[in-house]
Scaffold this motif. Structure first.
Motif, PDB file in Angstrom:
ATOM      1  N   SER A 826      74.620  47.055  45.834  1.00  0.00           N
ATOM      2  CA  SER A 826      74.638  48.411  46.405  1.00  0.00           C
ATOM      3  C   SER A 826      74.112  49.454  45.423  1.00  0.00           C
ATOM      4  N   ILE A 827      74.392  49.288  44.129  1.00  0.00           N
ATOM      5  CA  ILE A 827      73.896  50.238  43.139  1.00  0.00           C
ATOM      6  C   ILE A 827      72.380  50.156  43.027  1.00  0.00           C
ATOM      7  N   LEU A 828      71.835  48.938  43.014  1.00  0.00           N
ATOM      8  CA  LEU A 828      70.380  48.770  42.928  1.00  0.00           C
ATOM      9  C   LEU A 828      69.679  49.334  44.164  1.00  0.00           C
ATOM     10  N   GLN A 829      70.249  49.186  45.315  1.00  0.00           N
ATOM     11  CA  GLN A 829      69.654  49.764  46.516  1.00  0.00           C
ATOM     12  C   GLN A 829      69.709  51.282  46.469  1.00  0.00           C
ATOM     13  N   GLY A 830      70.803  51.843  45.953  1.00  0.00           N
ATOM     14  CA  GLY A 830      70.886  53.300  45.861  1.00  0.00           C
ATOM     15  C   GLY A 830      69.879  53.885  44.887  1.00  0.00           C
ATOM     16  N   MET A 831      69.536  53.121  43.831  1.00  0.00           N
ATOM     17  CA  MET A 831      68.552  53.591  42.855  1.00  0.00           C
ATOM     18  C   MET A 831      67.126  53.301  43.293  1.00  0.00           C
ATOM     19  N   GLY A 832      66.921  52.648  44.431  1.00  0.00           N
ATOM     20  CA  GLY A 832      65.595  52.332  44.910  1.00  0.00           C
ATOM     21  C   GLY A 832      64.955  51.173  44.211  1.00  0.00           C
ATOM     22  N   LEU A 833      65.720  50.417  43.451  1.00  0.00           N
ATOM     23  CA  LEU A 833      65.165  49.278  42.731  1.00  0.00           C
ATOM     24  C   LEU A 833      65.210  47.995  43.552  1.00  0.00           C
ATOM     25  N   ARG A 834      65.815  48.042  44.681  1.00  0.00           N
ATOM     26  CA  ARG A 834      65.902  46.878  45.529  1.00  0.00           C
ATOM     27  C   ARG A 834      65.690  47.320  46.971  1.00  0.00           C
ATOM     28  N   PRO A 835      64.777  46.677  47.723  1.00  0.00           N
ATOM     29  CA  PRO A 835      64.585  47.083  49.114  1.00  0.00           C
ATOM     30  C   PRO A 835      65.860  46.916  49.922  1.00  0.00           C
ATOM     31  N   ALA A 836      65.959  47.788  50.942  1.00  0.00           N
ATOM     32  CA  ALA A 836      67.176  47.791  51.757  1.00  0.00           C
ATOM     33  C   ALA A 836      67.340  46.530  52.554  1.00  0.00           C
ATOM     34  N   THR A 837      66.229  45.840  52.810  1.00  0.00           N
ATOM     35  CA  THR A 837      66.296  44.603  53.626  1.00  0.00           C
ATOM     36  C   THR A 837      66.571  43.371  52.789  1.00  0.00           C
TER      37      THR A 837
END
Length: 843
Positions: A826-837
């Motif tokens: 969840s932290i990586l998705q919030g920072m944009g480092l991991r795609p939401a899908t």
């Protein structure tokens, strides 16, 4: 020697008055015998011959075959040894014999068929004695001083040396050369042969090479490690010098004379009728009643415990034990010690102790019949016993049944197992509580009022042929959640009550017993209720028939032997302990609820109606731990399995123990599990104690330093996991707190008693009342109140926190790891480092 016990003068006089003319009734022979009718051939064992001083070819011979035996001594031997006595077949003949002495004849040639024969008539005895009056063996005459002097002047001849194998040890300890000797050759120059030699003094420092010293040094490439060393140690008692001086004062004679002031009848009557006395009487009775109900001198602030958290313990809490009550009775405890102690599981303030003889030398002297009891005491009456359990012999261990506290099992000195049922006397014990007493009974000062406790006879005793061959030193009930088969396999217990017993003895065996009826019973519920009702209507003077089916025929279910691991022979157990459930920490196995079980649970278990189920119909239990911790008389702690295994021929036998450690070097007297951690065991014996953890085979996890005094008993605290008590032979108690220190006790309680402590048993009556019962070698019971410092656990002690298994800890760690991965995603998705899908990690 003949038995020392003699009949009373009255009985002897009555016996002498029978006269010589009385006709003796001889036993009717089954077959026609070849010997005369006025003699009775007998076989006397070596023990009987030594007892009556008629040893063959020593005290009586072919030349001097006659021996006069006292009639009283023969009757005393028959009374004490019963059927074991060689004179039991002629008991009636000896009783009817008119004279005080009976003639015994040694038949060396076995003309009568046996090695001795007894003369049955005075006429035959007189005729034999007249023919050979000098051949009768009489008691020796007292020796004169000249005889003693001659015996003292005789030189003692050395006895012939008999080899017992000690020379082998000497040969093993002797030094034998194992390598060849080194040869050194020293020579001088040829030209100096035959030359004159002159010697003179000189200093070694004046000439070069005049002195050569061969000093030892450590070689860099070679070293010898000393593996074993023989040394000798001699212990000597400590010497102490002390002195005392008493100041002398001037002495003078002083006399005092007084005269009692007596009231006449009129003054006495006026005093008794005074209004002041009448008004003070209710207040005195009220004060006495209050003092009996509660301690009016107690500190309420300390009792509330309000200051224990705010200030230090040393300011509010007593450091030592406070004596609450003491119990003793010289009628039953004289020359006896307490071997076992148990608190009653359900009745407040009732404690039971087993008494045993302190001295065992009387066994060789054929003494009077001695009574053995288990004595019940109560807080309400510290001066008188409340109940007595009659025992066939001294009891070394006993225990209340967990399913029915009215059932008690005990182990005797002769190896027999005994059962008692105190159901008919339970109201007597409950009536001994303070609430059940009248004020007039409490302050009854009449000396003629003697409180005689009721005596309960045992219900059943095991068969002596099938019992232990030595004293029973420990006894325990198996829990009601399972039972064992004849091969030691644990199976379900359909009765859901305790039905089996485990005992151990120094005869190298552990026995399992079953108290149920062996034959099949078919009774309806109404008949069972009727039997239970009859059981509760027993009078205090009748023997309950609860275990009538077991009396004198009771045999063990199976026996477990303890062969040594690395040597021949067997271990001799004294104490044992087991914990049935290990896997999931279960306290029991839940069975399906049925209407029959619900109906039976409303009644007290009736053991006379229980039957043994067929092992084929019972389900085997896999999660039951069948391992035993056993303490031996040599100080060894043995870990073994009670299940029997089959050999190549299909015969059942005991397996060798799994583990054995000699840690105490003397008798083990305690093996007790922690009430908080079931896999932690405390053992005491010799001069130290040890703490073990079940499953750790390398040895104990803690061993105390050796003490100067013997450790006689040990027990855990019921409220603090890190605290336990160790009793010593000098009457002191060491209090150990493993949270504070492990090298020495945190507190030493001295002067608990003046002699060796034999038993320690804690008991919790309420959250604010914790007691510790201590017994000693003089037969006295002391009950102490445990201070709050030893009752309230510290912050580092967490007795209520369950111990998790390795599987539970692994699952907890895996769950925390998954939560961590989800948080990271969840932290990586919030920072944009991991795609939401993105797909989350799968574990």
């Amino acid at each position: 020697m003949p038995p020392r016990k003699t009949r009373s003068a009255k009985s002897s006089a009555a016996r002498k008055g029978t006269g010589k003319g009385k006709k003796i009734e001889l036993p009717t022979p089954v077959e026609k015998s070849d010997h005369p009718e006025d003699i009775f051939p007998m076989v006397l064992t070596s023990a009987t011959q030594e007892l009556f001083d008629c040893r063959a070819d020593e005290d009586v011979t072919g030349e001097n075959p006659y021996k006069l035996l006292k009639k009283d001594n023969i009757l005393q031997d028959i009374k004490i040894r019963a059927a074991v006595s060689d004179f039991s077949p002629v008991k009636k003949i000896v009783v009817d014999y008119p004279e005080d002495e009976i003639l015994l004849v040694y038949d060396k040639d076995f003309t009568s068929g046996q090695n001795f024969y007894l003369v049955l008539t005075p006429q035959t005895k007189d005729s034999l004695l007249k023919c050979n009056p000098l051949d009768v063996v009489q008691p020796p005459e007292p020796e004169t001083p000249d005889v003693f002097q001659n015996e003292a002047n005789k030189s003692r001849e050395p006895k012939q040396w008999i080899s017992l194998g000690s020379e082998k040890e000497i040969d093993e300890e002797s030094v034998i050369e194992t390598r060849g000797k080194l040869l050194y050759k020293c020579s001088r120059v040829r030209k100096k042969f035959g030359a004159p030699v002159s010697f003179s003094d000189r200093n070694t420092t004046d000439a070069n090479d005049g002195y050569l010293a061969c000093t030892s040094y450590q070689h860099s490439s070679f070293s010898i490690k000393q593996m074993q060393k023989d040394c000798m140690i001699q212990a000597v008692p400590r010497l102490q010098s002390s002195s005392a001086q008493t100041q002398w004062k001037y002495q003078k004679n002083i006399s005092t004379q007084y005269k009692a002031r007596e009231l006449n009848n009129e003054e006495t009557e006026n005093t008794l009728l005074a209004e002041s006395l009448k008004s003070a009487l209710p207040r005195v009775l009220h004060a006495l009643q209050q003092e009996e109900i509660m301690n009016v001198f107690s500190d309420d602030w300390k009792a509330l415990g309000a200051g224990a958290e705010a200030v230090g313990w040393s300011e509010t809490v007593s450091e030592g034990l406070m004596l609450y009550q003491g119990f003793t009775d010289q009628k039953y405890t004289k020359d006896k010690k307490i071997s076992s102690i148990n608190w009653h599981p359900t009745i407040y303030g009732v404690i039971a102790v087993a008494l045993t003889e302190k001295k065992e030398e009387w066994l060789n002297e054929l003494p009077d019949v001695r009574h053995s009891f288990i004595v019940f005491y109560s807080f309400s009456d510290f001066s008188n016993p409340q109940l007595l359990l009659e025992c066939p012999d001294d009891i070394f261990a006993f225990e209340f049944c967990p399913s029915d506290p009215n059932i008690i099992v005990g182990g005797c000195k002769n190896g027999q197992v005994v059962l008692w049922d105190i159901s008919a006397h339970i109201t007597h014990l409950q009536g001994s509580q303070p609430s059940g007493k009248n004020i007039s009974d409490m302050f009854d000062l009449d000396d003629n009022n003697k409180n005689t406790p009721p005596v309960i006879r045992y219900c059943a005793v095991s068969s002596i042929e099938s019992s232990h061959k030595a004293r029973i030193t420990d006894v325990k009930w198996l829990p009601p959640t399972f039972e064992v088969t004849r091969s030691g396999i644990p199976v379900e217990n359909k009765s859901n009550i305790c039905v089996q017993i485990v005992t151990c003895s120094p005869d190298c065996t552990v026995l399992f017993w079953d108290v149920r009826v062996m034959r099949l019973l078919s009774q309806s519920t109404s008949e069972r209720r009727q039997n239970v009702a009859q059981k509760t209507q027993l009078t205090p003077y009748s023997v309950p028939e609860t275990f009538k089916h077991l009396d004198t025929t009771w045999k063990p279910l199976f026996r477990v032997s303890l062969p040594k691991i690395d040597a021949s022979g067997e271990y001799a157990p004294l104490k044992f302990n087991f914990e049935p459930y290990t896997c999931n920490g279960n306290a029991g196995i839940k069975t399906e609820d049925t209407g029959e079980e619900d109906e039976s649970s409303e009644f007290i278990p009736d053991y006379s109606q229980l039957r043994v189920h067929s092992a084929k119909t019972l389900t085997a239990l896999e999660d039951v731990n069948t391992k035993l911790y056993i303490g031996t008389e040599d100080g060894e702690i043995v870990y073994t399995d009670w299940k029997l295994c089959k050999d190549d021929s299909g015969q059942l036998h005991s397996a060798k123990p799994l583990h054995c450690v000699n840690i105490h070097h003397w008798v083990v007297n305690t093996i007790q599990r922690s009430p908080f951690f079931k896999d932690v065991i405390l053992t005491t014996g010799g001069w130290n104690f040890a703490i073990w953890k079940e499953g750790v085979m390398d040895g104990p996890i803690m061993v105390s330093p050796s003490s100067e005094l013997l450790c006689t008993v040990g027990c855990w605290s019921l409220t603090r996991p890190a605290v336990f008590f160790i009793g010593k032979e000098n009457g002191s108690i060491d209090v150990w707190n493993l949270v504070k220190q492990t090298s020495e006790p945190s507190q030493v309680l001295t002067h608990i008693t003046t002699t060796k402590i034999t038993c320690i048993s804690p008991w919790i009556s309420s959250p604010k009342q914790h007691f510790l019962a201590v017994t000693d070698d003089l037969g006295m019971v002391r009950v102490f109140k445990i201070p709050k410092k030893l009752c309230i656990p510290s912050k580092s002690e967490e007795p209520d926190k369950p111990v998790k298994s390795l599987q539970e800890n692994k699952e907890k760690d895996l769950k925390e790891y998954r939560e961590y991965l989800a948080l990271e995603e969840s932290i990586l998705q919030g920072m944009g480092l991991r795609p939401a899908t993105a797909i989350t990690h799968e574990t």
